[in-house]
Scaffold this motif. Structure first.
Motif, PDB file in Angstrom:
ATOM      1  N   THR A  42       0.833  -1.198   0.000  1.00 15.11           N
ATOM      2  CA  THR A  42       0.000   0.000   0.000  1.00 15.11           C
ATOM      3  C   THR A  42       0.872   1.254   0.000  1.00 15.11           C
ATOM      4  N   TYR A  43       0.242   2.368  -0.327  1.00 13.90           N
ATOM      5  CA  TYR A  43       0.951   3.640  -0.313  1.00 13.90           C
ATOM      6  C   TYR A  43       1.575   3.899   1.058  1.00 13.90           C
ATOM      7  N   LEU A  44       0.807   3.730   2.133  1.00 12.85           N
ATOM      8  CA  LEU A  44       1.338   4.026   3.459  1.00 12.85           C
ATOM      9  C   LEU A  44       2.427   3.045   3.859  1.00 12.85           C
ATOM     10  N   ALA A  45       2.304   1.774   3.472  1.00 13.16           N
ATOM     11  CA  ALA A  45       3.357   0.808   3.792  1.00 13.16           C
ATOM     12  C   ALA A  45       4.666   1.213   3.119  1.00 13.16           C
ATOM     13  N   LEU A  46       4.596   1.668   1.883  1.00  8.07           N
ATOM     14  CA  LEU A  46       5.800   2.111   1.178  1.00  8.07           C
ATOM     15  C   LEU A  46       6.407   3.346   1.823  1.00  8.07           C
ATOM     16  N   LEU A  47       5.554   4.296   2.202  1.00  9.62           N
ATOM     17  CA  LEU A  47       6.069   5.540   2.789  1.00  9.62           C
ATOM     18  C   LEU A  47       6.576   5.338   4.214  1.00  9.62           C
ATOM     19  N   GLU A  48       5.982   4.422   4.955  1.00 10.72           N
ATOM     20  CA  GLU A  48       6.455   4.144   6.313  1.00 10.72           C
ATOM     21  C   GLU A  48       7.889   3.617   6.291  1.00 10.72           C
ATOM     22  N   ALA A  49       8.279   2.959   5.217  1.00  7.13           N
ATOM     23  CA  ALA A  49       9.632   2.407   5.095  1.00  7.13           C
ATOM     24  C   ALA A  49      10.417   3.129   4.000  1.00  7.13           C
ATOM     25  N   TRP A  50      10.137   4.410   3.796  1.00 12.07           N
ATOM     26  CA  TRP A  50      10.660   5.118   2.641  1.00 12.07           C
ATOM     27  C   TRP A  50      12.187   5.114   2.580  1.00 12.07           C
ATOM     28  N   ALA A  51      12.854   5.210   3.696  1.00 14.13           N
ATOM     29  CA  ALA A  51      14.318   5.270   3.681  1.00 14.13           C
ATOM     30  C   ALA A  51      14.926   4.034   3.021  1.00 14.13           C
ATOM     31  N   THR A  52      14.300   2.900   3.169  1.00 13.68           N
ATOM     32  CA  THR A  52      14.801   1.688   2.526  1.00 13.68           C
ATOM     33  C   THR A  52      14.115   1.425   1.186  1.00 13.68           C
ATOM     34  N   ILE A  53      12.881   1.868   1.040  1.00 18.93           N
ATOM     35  CA  ILE A  53      12.133   1.628  -0.202  1.00 18.93           C
ATOM     36  C   ILE A  53      12.668   2.471  -1.347  1.00 18.93           C
ATOM     37  N   SER A  54      13.033   3.724  -1.085  1.00 16.59           N
ATOM     38  CA  SER A  54      13.444   4.640  -2.142  1.00 16.59           C
ATOM     39  C   SER A  54      14.600   4.094  -2.991  1.00 16.59           C
ATOM     40  N   PRO A  55      15.707   3.634  -2.389  1.00 19.91           N
ATOM     41  CA  PRO A  55      16.782   3.097  -3.237  1.00 19.91           C
ATOM     42  C   PRO A  55      16.387   1.813  -3.953  1.00 19.91           C
ATOM     43  N   ARG A  56      15.488   1.037  -3.370  1.00 25.65           N
ATOM     44  CA  ARG A  56      15.049  -0.191  -4.038  1.00 25.65           C
ATOM     45  C   ARG A  56      14.174   0.124  -5.250  1.00 25.65           C
ATOM     46  N   LEU A  57      13.387   1.192  -5.147  1.00 29.77           N
ATOM     47  CA  LEU A  57      12.602   1.623  -6.313  1.00 29.77           C
ATOM     48  C   LEU A  57      13.521   2.090  -7.437  1.00 29.77           C
ATOM     49  N   ALA A  58      14.583   2.824  -7.067  1.00 28.13           N
ATOM     50  CA  ALA A  58      15.526   3.300  -8.073  1.00 28.13           C
ATOM     51  C   ALA A  58      16.185   2.123  -8.781  1.00 28.13           C
ATOM     52  N   GLU A  59      16.545   1.081  -8.034  1.00 32.64           N
ATOM     53  CA  GLU A  59      17.162  -0.100  -8.636  1.00 32.64           C
ATOM     54  C   GLU A  59      16.169  -0.829  -9.533  1.00 32.64           C
ATOM     55  N   LEU A  60      14.916  -0.934  -9.064  1.00 31.32           N
ATOM     56  CA  LEU A  60      13.886  -1.586  -9.872  1.00 31.32           C
ATOM     57  C   LEU A  60      13.673  -0.834 -11.179  1.00 31.32           C
ATOM     58  N   ALA A  61      13.659   0.495 -11.103  1.00 26.04           N
ATOM     59  CA  ALA A  61      13.462   1.304 -12.312  1.00 26.04           C
ATOM     60  C   ALA A  61      14.590   1.095 -13.316  1.00 26.04           C
ATOM     61  N   ARG A  62      15.803   0.851 -12.816  1.00 22.74           N
ATOM     62  CA  ARG A  62      16.945   0.632 -13.713  1.00 22.74           C
ATOM     63  C   ARG A  62      16.906  -0.732 -14.391  1.00 22.74           C
ATOM     64  N   THR A  63      16.214  -1.705 -13.778  1.00 23.89           N
ATOM     65  CA  THR A  63      16.297  -3.082 -14.263  1.00 23.89           C
ATOM     66  C   THR A  63      15.055  -3.579 -14.982  1.00 23.89           C
ATOM     67  N   VAL A  64      13.938  -2.839 -14.941  1.00 24.55           N
ATOM     68  CA  VAL A  64      12.730  -3.333 -15.608  1.00 24.55           C
ATOM     69  C   VAL A  64      12.905  -3.294 -17.118  1.00 24.55           C
ATOM     70  N   ALA A  65      12.283  -4.245 -17.792  1.00 21.37           N
ATOM     71  CA  ALA A  65      12.324  -4.270 -19.254  1.00 21.37           C
ATOM     72  C   ALA A  65      11.513  -3.100 -19.796  1.00 21.37           C
ATOM     73  N   PRO A  66      12.032  -2.386 -20.790  1.00 22.61           N
ATOM     74  CA  PRO A  66      11.353  -1.183 -21.307  1.00 22.61           C
ATOM     75  C   PRO A  66       9.908  -1.421 -21.734  1.00 22.61           C
ATOM     76  N   ALA A  67       9.619  -2.609 -22.286  1.00 21.64           N
ATOM     77  CA  ALA A  67       8.269  -2.877 -22.791  1.00 21.64           C
ATOM     78  C   ALA A  67       7.384  -3.574 -21.767  1.00 21.64           C
ATOM     79  N   ALA A  68       7.919  -3.826 -20.581  1.00 23.66           N
ATOM     80  CA  ALA A  68       7.125  -4.510 -19.557  1.00 23.66           C
ATOM     81  C   ALA A  68       6.091  -3.565 -18.964  1.00 23.66           C
ATOM     82  N   GLY A  69       5.173  -4.140 -18.202  1.00 20.13           N
ATOM     83  CA  GLY A  69       4.158  -3.331 -17.549  1.00 20.13           C
ATOM     84  C   GLY A  69       3.054  -2.913 -18.501  1.00 20.13           C
ATOM     85  N   ALA A  70       2.243  -1.957 -18.044  1.00 18.05           N
ATOM     86  CA  ALA A  70       1.105  -1.463 -18.828  1.00 18.05           C
ATOM     87  C   ALA A  70       1.340  -0.011 -19.209  1.00 18.05           C
ATOM     88  N   ALA A  71       0.784   0.391 -20.322  1.00 18.59           N
ATOM     89  CA  ALA A  71       0.886   1.790 -20.730  1.00 18.59           C
ATOM     90  C   ALA A  71       0.057   2.667 -19.794  1.00 18.59           C
TER      91      ALA A  71
END
Length: 323
Positions: A42-71
């Protein structure tokens, strides 16, 4: 087409219900339960752990396939945040305060508009040196999405707009100094503080101050989003250009560098009186160019477009509330 440079967070609906997503370019990657946090993502679960979530989101953004996900274009974009508290700064742009003083000139005042502006500048400089920002509390129930209709109540004839930079709080914050205040910032989003001006200072309650509930905190009166952009994706929030167009006509245009009380000062002041919680919103104020200046109020059929450079744009249609 909605797209982001780098990455951002948002909330979306694919027809099966809301979900949080990581936005990379123009693609949305669903954040699944258990991947980044224990339990539901959830949004609040992510923000409650933001100090650790933020760098993990950055890493995920670097590694996802460009065509993956939904438009993004194939999804309904919801308000990207679900705050427990909303704090709002009022009269916090030099241009806006000067505009209010000039437009509120008493008939018997002999000063010219230029003289009034100079007096306003001196007053603002003194306030910044020795005063404090005006901060009031909003309601999360007023939030709506960046494409949702805004409901104009039948009892209000002068409904106004206020495009604003909003700060997303990323840590429990109480009595923080302005020097450390930016450590509490998770990121930024776009807000439009819609306001019924003719309900804001009713004569029957004027001795008690403004009626913020009836004027500002109605359902749909706070369009928010489209995205929540992490602070590490914003080079300098002070230079993010804020614009507001009404039916394609430019009404507001400014940057947060012209705030009277800057973001660190606002956070320090708000946290001196209240405990700011992860995921909370802090609106920083609106530039000049509101309806009172243009002598133009929102009407059914109007389309509002509030935008902040690098954060995205909203398109909200005004409709008469069905009561």
């Amino acid at each position: 087409m909605r797209t982001v440079d780098g990455h951002a967070l948002g909330r979306f609906d694919d027809g099966a219900g809301p979900f949080p997503g990581l936005v990379v370019g123009d693609r949305v990657h669903r954040l699944r339960d258990g991947d980044l946090v224990d339990g539901p993502a959830t949004y609040l679960a992510l923000l409650e752990a933001w100090a650790t979530i933020s760098p993990r989101l950055a890493e995920l953004a670097r590694t996802v396939a460009p065509a993956a996900g939904a438009a993004v274009a194939d999804l309904r974009v919801l308000a990207p945040v679900e705050p427990r508290q909303v704090f709002q700064a009022g009269a916090n742009y030099r241009s806006h305060v000067a505009e209010m003083i000039v437009s509120g000139k008493a008939p018997e005042d002999p000063r010219s508009d230029d003289e009034l502006r100079r007096a306003a500048e001196e007053e603002m400089d003194q306030k910044v040196r020795s005063g404090s920002p005006f901060i009031f509390v909003g309601l999360p129930s007023a939030l709506c999405g960046p494409d949702d209709d805004v409901l104009l109540p039948p009892e209000a004839a002068r409904v106004d707009w206020e495009a604003e930079l909003a700060v997303v709080i990323g840590a429990r914050t109480h009595r923080v100094s302005r020097e450390q205040a930016m450590d509490s910032v998770a990121g930024y989003t776009v807000c439009n503080d819609v306001s019924a001006r003719d309900l804001q200072f009713p004569a029957e309650h004027r001795v008690l101050g403004g009626d913020w509930l009836r004027a500002k905190h109605r359902p749909t009166f706070l369009p928010t989003g489209p995205f929540f952009v992490p602070a590490d994706q914003v080079a300098d929030h002070r230079q993010l250009r804020i614009t507001f167009d009404l039916n394609g006509e430019r009404m507001q245009d400014d940057v947060p560098a012209n705030l009277l009380f800057d973001v660190p000062g606002l956070i320090a002041s708000a946290s001196a009186a209240a405990v700011l919680l992860p995921g909370d919103l802090l609106l920083t104020g609106s530039p000049a160019g509101n309806g009172g200046h243009w002598k133009r109020w929102l009407q059914p059929g109007d389309v509002m477009s509030a935008a902040i450079e690098g954060l995205g744009v909203q398109h909200n249609r005004c409709v008469a509330e069905d009561v």
